[in-house]
Write a protein that holds these residues in place. Structure first.
Motif, PDB file in Angstrom:
ATOM      1  N   GLY A 100       0.728  -1.097  -0.022  1.00  0.00           N
ATOM      2  CA  GLY A 100       0.031   0.165   0.030  1.00  0.00           C
ATOM      3  C   GLY A 100       0.761   1.346  -0.161  1.00  0.00           C
ATOM      4  N   ASP A 122       3.123   4.086  -2.128  1.00  0.00           N
ATOM      5  CA  ASP A 122       3.386   4.813  -3.501  1.00  0.00           C
ATOM      6  C   ASP A 122       4.906   4.471  -3.702  1.00  0.00           C
ATOM      7  OD1 ASP A 122       3.905   6.250  -5.526  1.00  0.00           O
ATOM      8  OD2 ASP A 122       3.034   7.882  -4.994  1.00  0.00           O
ATOM      9  N   TRP A 147       5.441  -3.790  -7.465  1.00  0.00           N
ATOM     10  CA  TRP A 147       4.209  -3.159  -8.031  1.00  0.00           C
ATOM     11  C   TRP A 147       4.193  -3.477  -9.351  1.00  0.00           C
ATOM     12  CZ3 TRP A 147       8.543  -0.778  -6.468  1.00  0.00           C
ATOM     13  CH2 TRP A 147       9.411  -0.089  -7.262  1.00  0.00           C
ATOM     14  N   GLN A 188      -3.767  -4.208  -5.056  1.00  0.00           N
ATOM     15  CA  GLN A 188      -3.541  -2.809  -4.901  1.00  0.00           C
ATOM     16  C   GLN A 188      -3.593  -2.033  -6.194  1.00  0.00           C
ATOM     17  OE1 GLN A 188      -2.551  -1.043  -2.084  1.00  0.00           O
ATOM     18  NE2 GLN A 188      -2.762  -3.006  -0.816  1.00  0.00           N
ATOM     19  N   VAL A 192      -1.831   4.333  -8.260  1.00  0.00           N
ATOM     20  CA  VAL A 192      -1.742   5.486  -7.463  1.00  0.00           C
ATOM     21  C   VAL A 192      -2.470   6.753  -8.301  1.00  0.00           C
ATOM     22  CG1 VAL A 192       0.154   7.024  -6.652  1.00  0.00           C
ATOM     23  CG2 VAL A 192       0.405   4.612  -6.468  1.00  0.00           C
ATOM     24  N   THR A 211       1.063   1.179  -9.691  1.00  0.00           N
ATOM     25  CA  THR A 211       0.084   0.568  -8.475  1.00  0.00           C
ATOM     26  C   THR A 211       0.878   0.906  -7.387  1.00  0.00           C
ATOM     27  OG1 THR A 211       0.894  -1.585  -8.388  1.00  0.00           O
ATOM     28  CG2 THR A 211      -0.996  -1.271 -10.020  1.00  0.00           C
ATOM     29  N   TYR A 212       0.144   0.993  -6.196  1.00  0.00           N
ATOM     30  CA  TYR A 212       0.700   1.091  -4.886  1.00  0.00           C
ATOM     31  C   TYR A 212       1.438  -0.452  -4.882  1.00  0.00           C
ATOM     32  CZ  TYR A 212      -2.198   5.082  -3.673  1.00  0.00           C
ATOM     33  OH  TYR A 212      -2.554   6.254  -3.425  1.00  0.00           O
ATOM     34  N   THR A 213       2.057  -0.469  -3.551  1.00  0.00           N
ATOM     35  CA  THR A 213       3.114  -1.624  -3.429  1.00  0.00           C
ATOM     36  C   THR A 213       2.347  -2.849  -3.039  1.00  0.00           C
ATOM     37  OG1 THR A 213       3.717  -0.988  -1.352  1.00  0.00           O
ATOM     38  CG2 THR A 213       5.086  -0.268  -3.404  1.00  0.00           C
TER      39      THR A 213
END
Length: 150
Positions: free
Chosen positions: A35, A37, A74, A101, A104, A110-112
């Motif tokens: 979650g 960035d 990600w 996830q 962003v 994406t979020y991690t």
């Protein structure tokens, strides 16, 4: 937060955020790394990528990793060529058995998710074409696969 990215005929990215409520479930063993960035996670690498023909547009989904935020992975989605077509894209990254996830906001990643040794990191995206009236037509799900973190 789920992010939908639209690639317009001119090739510019337009991003809209959509709220998404995910069903609860068991957290992965190293959930603390999810979650984030990844922009602040340092230089990473791409152990795997897949190119897709999406309605005449070539899209590349990269499965990335870095260790600057703990060991994280990600997805990153990039248009690398093809027709001048408008697309709506929703990408996600996940660990098998864990929550997805999503993107962003304002980015193409994406979020991690967790990328500790032995953990799988997976990514993919949904795509729809956008016609001249603004109507979306679902194209499909594009699964980029997984890599196992070393």
């Amino acid at each position: 937060m789920r992010t939908r990215t639209a690639i317009t005929r001119s090739g510019t990215l337009a991003v809209a955020s959509l709220a998404l409520v995910l069903a609860g479930g068991a957290a992965p063993a190293h959930a603390g790394t999810a979650g984030v960035d990844p922009a602040g996670c340092g230089t990473g690498g791409t152990p795997k990528y897949t190119d897709f023909n999406v309605g005449g547009v070539t899209m590349r989904e990269e499965l990335r990793y870095a260790s600057g935020c703990g060991r994280v992975g990600w997805g990153r989605l990039t248009r690398i060529g093809g027709a001048s077509t408008s697309l709506a894209l929703t990408q996600s990254a996940w660990n098998p058995g864990g929550p997805s996830q999503y993107g962003v906001p304002g980015t193409n990643w994406t979020y991690t998710v967790d990328a500790n040794p032995g953990v799988q990191v997976c990514a993919g995206f949904h795509a729809s074409s956008i016609d001249w009236l603004g109507n979306q037509h679902y194209i499909g799900w594009f699964y980029a696969g997984c890599y196992t973190a070393p």
